[in-house]
Enzyme design. Structure first.
Site, PDB file in Angstrom:
ATOM      1  N   LYS A  63      21.095 -11.563  63.860  1.00  0.00           N
ATOM      2  CA  LYS A  63      21.939 -12.189  62.910  1.00  0.00           C
ATOM      3  C   LYS A  63      22.563 -13.360  63.523  1.00  0.00           C
ATOM      4  O   LYS A  63      22.607 -14.348  62.594  1.00  0.00           O
ATOM      5  CB  LYS A  63      22.918 -11.026  61.817  1.00  0.00           C
ATOM      6  CG  LYS A  63      23.846 -10.821  62.794  1.00  0.00           C
ATOM      7  CD  LYS A  63      24.948  -9.865  61.819  1.00  0.00           C
ATOM      8  CE  LYS A  63      26.179  -9.466  62.590  1.00  0.00           C
ATOM      9  NZ  LYS A  63      26.918 -10.685  63.080  1.00  0.00           N
ATOM     10  N   THR A  64      23.286 -13.331  64.395  1.00  0.00           N
ATOM     11  CA  THR A  64      23.999 -14.317  64.947  1.00  0.00           C
ATOM     12  C   THR A  64      23.053 -15.474  65.287  1.00  0.00           C
ATOM     13  O   THR A  64      23.527 -16.822  65.079  1.00  0.00           O
ATOM     14  CB  THR A  64      24.786 -13.972  66.482  1.00  0.00           C
ATOM     15  OG1 THR A  64      25.587 -12.704  65.868  1.00  0.00           O
ATOM     16  CG2 THR A  64      25.753 -14.969  66.778  1.00  0.00           C
ATOM     17  N   ASP A 251      29.663 -14.706  57.880  1.00  0.00           N
ATOM     18  CA  ASP A 251      29.143 -13.481  58.504  1.00  0.00           C
ATOM     19  C   ASP A 251      29.876 -12.333  58.336  1.00  0.00           C
ATOM     20  O   ASP A 251      31.065 -12.330  57.932  1.00  0.00           O
ATOM     21  CB  ASP A 251      29.650 -13.632  60.091  1.00  0.00           C
ATOM     22  CG  ASP A 251      28.725 -12.998  61.009  1.00  0.00           C
ATOM     23  OD1 ASP A 251      27.996 -12.399  60.635  1.00  0.00           O
ATOM     24  OD2 ASP A 251      29.147 -13.064  62.444  1.00  0.00           O
ATOM     25  N   GLU A 252      29.368 -10.932  58.577  1.00  0.00           N
ATOM     26  CA  GLU A 252      29.862  -9.602  58.314  1.00  0.00           C
ATOM     27  C   GLU A 252      30.550  -9.759  56.790  1.00  0.00           C
ATOM     28  O   GLU A 252      31.498  -8.973  56.617  1.00  0.00           O
ATOM     29  CB  GLU A 252      30.762  -9.467  59.246  1.00  0.00           C
ATOM     30  CG  GLU A 252      30.411  -9.734  60.703  1.00  0.00           C
ATOM     31  CD  GLU A 252      29.473  -8.280  61.328  1.00  0.00           C
ATOM     32  OE1 GLU A 252      29.107  -7.671  60.378  1.00  0.00           O
ATOM     33  OE2 GLU A 252      29.109  -8.208  62.392  1.00  0.00           O
ATOM     34  N   GLN A 348      26.394  -1.039  57.731  1.00  0.00           N
ATOM     35  CA  GLN A 348      27.240  -0.944  58.748  1.00  0.00           C
ATOM     36  C   GLN A 348      28.736  -1.404  58.207  1.00  0.00           C
ATOM     37  O   GLN A 348      29.449  -1.730  59.067  1.00  0.00           O
ATOM     38  CB  GLN A 348      26.946  -2.092  59.997  1.00  0.00           C
ATOM     39  CG  GLN A 348      25.668  -1.830  60.631  1.00  0.00           C
ATOM     40  CD  GLN A 348      25.474  -2.689  61.620  1.00  0.00           C
ATOM     41  OE1 GLN A 348      26.181  -2.633  62.694  1.00  0.00           O
ATOM     42  NE2 GLN A 348      24.631  -3.581  61.706  1.00  0.00           N
ATOM     43  N   ARG A 694      23.596   1.814  68.598  1.00  0.00           N
ATOM     44  CA  ARG A 694      24.280   1.003  69.683  1.00  0.00           C
ATOM     45  C   ARG A 694      23.323   1.396  71.026  1.00  0.00           C
ATOM     46  O   ARG A 694      23.422   0.683  72.146  1.00  0.00           O
ATOM     47  CB  ARG A 694      25.693   1.750  70.099  1.00  0.00           C
ATOM     48  CG  ARG A 694      26.914   1.407  68.819  1.00  0.00           C
ATOM     49  CD  ARG A 694      26.827  -0.182  68.513  1.00  0.00           C
ATOM     50  NE  ARG A 694      26.174  -0.180  67.247  1.00  0.00           N
ATOM     51  CZ  ARG A 694      25.831  -1.218  66.873  1.00  0.00           C
ATOM     52  NH1 ARG A 694      26.144  -2.312  67.383  1.00  0.00           N
ATOM     53  NH2 ARG A 694      25.085  -1.329  65.714  1.00  0.00           N
TER      54      ARG A 694
END
Length: 883
Positions: A63-64, A251-252, A348, A694
């Site tokens: 995503k970044t 973002d997020e 998330q 993770r």
């Protein structure tokens, strides 16, 4: 006038490069290099520039890269200048990383992007430009938490409110919660305002805001709240920023709270004409009861109700969300929408406890009609089995938009689930697995242990010190370095050694006793002159008139406390003494009255500290062990295992991830379930999903049959999340930590062995493993038990522990022996060895866990003992001593 020779000739057609021709291929080769390497979904998210776009980016899907490449594409296509792009992140670290990546793509162009930053940094920048419109000056001060608390204390005193019953720090948390919901003092519901300070919460909030204006100051929450007020009261200012920002990127998005949501909604609408009310730009009443918090989250839906409809009704949105035939009804926009792109993952969203609203992302298509939703589902991080397990688990949540992570990588190793007898065995097993990985050449920097609660870390820290295994705690100090633990240890150090000046100075005014810096300086001066310890200087000073009566009285009481505690040390166990000290000193009460978000965790840590002392013979031995723990000092560049909570792990990744404590009550957290119901359960499940994703190569889950939580041993049930994992992607393994549980490891048959199953088809992985152990035990008879130990060699069948698996650590004048609990729910699970006990009826005995008691029944080497505090328990005689 154009020369005739320059006029276009009608017989010559306009030229376009032929598809697939040399010019077309050359043009493609000269195209933007930043699009190379993107998969089709990522590329779609980058090049779709017009209209609202929601990018559902699963864990490890890049995503970044999508966000930064999208900004680069906007700039390279000339769609906007750098100062016309608003790009919002949640952390300064994320903003710095984005600027770094953009700099690598575009060179110095990123330096001209003043509106790339966090919500609060950008909100503060806007506020300074228009400070006078919200009764501030442009050089206003942003107060930190300590300054806020001091100011609120003054207001509490002015209202004659007892700040012990209603602490200023608690009020600061309440006000911050109101600001996160975008509520000004006038908008706070009357019921909520009356819940603090004997009904004066609303008045205190208003006085606080008024006082901030007088001081030309704002707190962290004001950076957005005052922005919202500015935009509402001054539409011309709002239009200025709506015209300025041609593109908005967030973002997020799943972690936004109500205030951040409102701020974005205001900026993301096309500019309105002068004189048009805001209600025409954003439908609904911005001060509706739902936004003010008067309509809270509903409980679980009743029979026949739609879960989707419940989510709709519960979300903090300014206008109702219509539902038609169980689906969200598309609503025509009342005003043109800006080019806004929000990137997030509803799976998330794990910060609901600090105000995040997952429903913001679930409502995106309603808030921005006609929005394009792009799902990034190709994971570049984890192997196939890990992704399949995580996807199957999160699919049990109802409040999600839906996506399935996939990978083109190999399936890799299956997710393992391992049961252990108790938390000590769990720590031993994980420690041994990590050592095996290290011997196999794995880098310790690629190993992480993710716990649900910080108190779980203590067991692992102690184990790693014993093994000499380097570790680092991410997102906070190591267990013994936490402020509350160092304070408690300081009390114990002064009891153990009255000459420990550093420890005495640390706690002389903790909790507050009116002994400030001037008093401590006087004690230091007296101690230096007479060359005596600080404690003895205090004893001498209280007999003089050098101190004021109140300070002298407080210091005298503290000295008497220490004298009494030292006397009790001779007749009281060191664990009981620690509890007495924490209670009588007022230290426990201090944290009980603290209403900050981390106060409950600090109390849990204090209980865990007392529990850890049980493993040592005396206070001296425990403190020497602590000195060994604290002496460990590795460089920042050294290899080390990462130890952190699941919340701190967001955004990180490791080759090997251990996830201990998957038990009901701990994970999912019982506190979360009690406070939030089904919404809390779904957030806990999202947290489990984050933990699994993770891991790149290995994910290892653990649960313990017995765990001590809040100072009490409890028999625990494996987490419901284990049953929600797909069996095809999970492998059940044996614990490598020693004793195990069920009918193996020298315990003999369990009381569960004759039970076919629990009610409701209980089929957890742990239960399946117990049944498998039982079957192996029946096939192997009384022969060698798991791990190569004969039954008569069990560490629990005699007084000689030299051959046990329990680790004995000696050194520095103390010994430490690990023991496994011998009872579940007060019933014996160890098999009698057939020996005759050396104890007789009515013998008085002592047990390390249950204390003193008398023998009331004998069955071979099994004793039924009536303990003074714990009641009747059945234990093996090797675990008691004559009193």
């Amino acid at each position: 006038m154009t020369e005739p020779s320059k006029l276009p000739h009608r017989d010559v057609p306009e030229h376009q490069p032929a598809a697939g021709g040399i010019a077309a291929r050359a043009r493609a080769a000269a195209g933007p290099q930043y699009l190379n390497g993107l998969n089709p979904e990522q590329r779609d998210a980058v090049v779709t520039l017009d209209g609202p776009v929601l990018v559902l980016a699963g864990a490890g899907t890049g995503k970044t890269r999508v966000l930064t490449t999208r900004i680069a594409h906007i700039l390279s296509q000339g769609r906007a200048r750098p100062q016309e792009i608003l790009s919002v992140t949640f952390t300064n670290k994320a903003a710095r990383e984005m600027k770094l990546r953009l700099g690598q793509m575009l060179g110095q162009a990123v330096e001209g992007m003043p509106w790339l930053g966090t919500f609060h940094s950008i909100g503060g920048r806007i506020l300074r430009f228009h400070a006078e419109l919200v009764q501030l000056k442009s050089n206003f001060t942003v107060l930190d938490v300590d300054d806020q608390v001091r100011l609120l204390k003054q207001l509490l005193q002015a209202e004659n409110i007892d700040d012990k019953r209603w602490p200023a720090r608690m009020l600061a948390g309440v006000i911050d919660g109101w600001k996160n919901r975008g509520l000004t003092p006038a908008q706070v519901p009357a019921g909520e305002a009356a819940m603090f300070g004997n009904g004066k919460g609303g008045k205190l909030y208003a006085s606080y805001q008024e006082r901030l204006k007088i001081l030309n100051a704002a707190d962290f929450g004001d950076l957005l709240l005052e922005n919202i007020r500015l935009f509402r009261e001054h539409p011309d200012v709002l239009r200025q920023y709506q015209n300025r920002f041609k593109f908005i990127l967030v973002d997020e998005y799943q972690d936004t709270n109500v205030a951040q949501y409102l701020w974005l909604r205001l900026l993301s609408q096309a500019p309105s004409r002068p004189g048009v009310p805001l209600s025409a730009v954003i439908p609904g009443d911005l001060t509706s009861p739902r936004l003010r918090g008067e309509v809270g989250l509903q409980s679980n839906p009743g029979e026949g109700e739609s879960p989707r409809a419940e989510l709709v009704e519960a979300a903090p949105h300014p206008d109702p969300l219509p539902v038609k035939d169980g689906e969200r009804e598309k609503i025509a926009p009342s005003a043109p929408l800006k080019n806004i792109c929000c990137v997030g993952d509803d799976d998330q969203s794990i910060y609901g406890w600090r105000g995040a609203e997952v429903d913001n992302i679930l409502r995106f298509e309603h808030d921005f009609p006609g929005a394009k939703v792009i799902r990034l589902e190709r994971n570049y991080r984890s192997t196939g089995h890990i992704l399949a397990a995580a996807s199957h688990l999160i699919a049990h949540n109802e409040g999600r938009l839906g996506k399935t992570l996939r990978t083109e990588d190999v399936d890799g190793e299956k997710v393992t689930v391992t049961g252990s007898w108790d938390s000590e065995e769990e720590a031993r097993a994980i420690g041994e697995e990590i050592e095996e990985l290290q011997r196999a050449g794995e880098n310790l920097n690629e190993v992480a242990i993710l716990v649900r609660a910080s108190f779980q870390m203590r067991e692992f820290e102690d184990r790693f010190v014993t093994l000499g295994l380097p570790y680092r705690v991410i997102g906070g100090p190591r267990f013994y370095e936490r402020a509350e633990i160092r304070d408690a240890l300081a009390y114990l150090r002064v009891i153990n050694s009255p000459a420990d000046d550093l420890a005495f100075e640390r706690i002389v005014n903790v909790p507050k006793r009116g002994l400030g810096d001037a008093t401590v300086q006087m004690l230091h001066d007296h101690a230096r002159k007479r060359r005596i310890p600080l404690f003895e200087a205090a004893r001498a000073v209280v007999e003089t008139d050098e101190l004021k009566p109140k300070a002298r009285g407080s210091l005298r009481d503290l000295i008497l406390h220490f004298d009494r505690w030292r006397a009790q040390r001779e007749v009281t166990s060191h664990t009981e003494l620690a509890e007495i000290v924490l209670d009588e000193s007022g230290y426990t009460e201090m944290w009980q009255k603290d209403r900050s978000a981390d106060a409950a965790g600090r109390l849990d840590n204090l209980k865990e500290l007392v529990r850890s002392m049980e493993e040592f013979e005396n206070l001296q031995g425990f403190l020497e062990h602590i000195s060994l723990v604290m002496d460990r000092d590795g460089g920042a560049a050294d290899e080390a295992v990462s130890l952190m909570t699941l919340h701190s792990a967001k955004g990180l990744e490791f080759d090997n991830v251990f996830l201990p404590g998957w038990e009901e009550g701990l994970f999912p957290s019982q506190r979360t379930l009690d406070e939030q119901g089904r919404a809390g359960l779904e957030e806990e499940r999202r947290l489990a999903h984050v933990g699994l994703t993770r891991a790149r190569r290995r994910a290892k889950l653990y649960f313990a049959t017995n765990r001590r939580i809040h100072g009490t041993w409890s028999t625990t049930m494996p987490s419901r999340f284990l049953d929600e994992l797909p069996s095809a992607n999970v492998e059940i393994t044996e614990s490598k930590g020693g004793s195990g549980w069920g009918g193996s490891g020298g315990y003999g048959p369990s009381r569960f062995d004759n039970v076919e199953s629990f009610g409701s088809s209980y089929e957890t992985p742990g239960w399946q493993r117990a049944q498998a152990n039982r079957n192996r035990g029946q096939q192997g008879g009384r022969g060698q038990a798991r791990g190569g130990f004969e039954e008569n060699q069990s560490p629990f069948s005699g007084s000689d522990h030299s051959g046990s698996r329990g680790d004995t650590f000696s050194g520095g004048g103390f010994s430490r022996t690990k023991r496994g609990p011998m009872v579940i729910e007060g019933e014996l699970v160890a098999k009698s060895t057939g020996t005759v006990s050396e104890f007789s009826l009515d013998d008085r005995v002592f047990h390390q866990k249950f204390g003193y008691g008398n023998v009331v029944k004998i069955d071979g080497n099994k004793l039924t003992i009536a303990f003074e505090k714990a009641g009747e328990k059945k234990v093996v005689d090797s675990f008691v001593a004559r009193a």
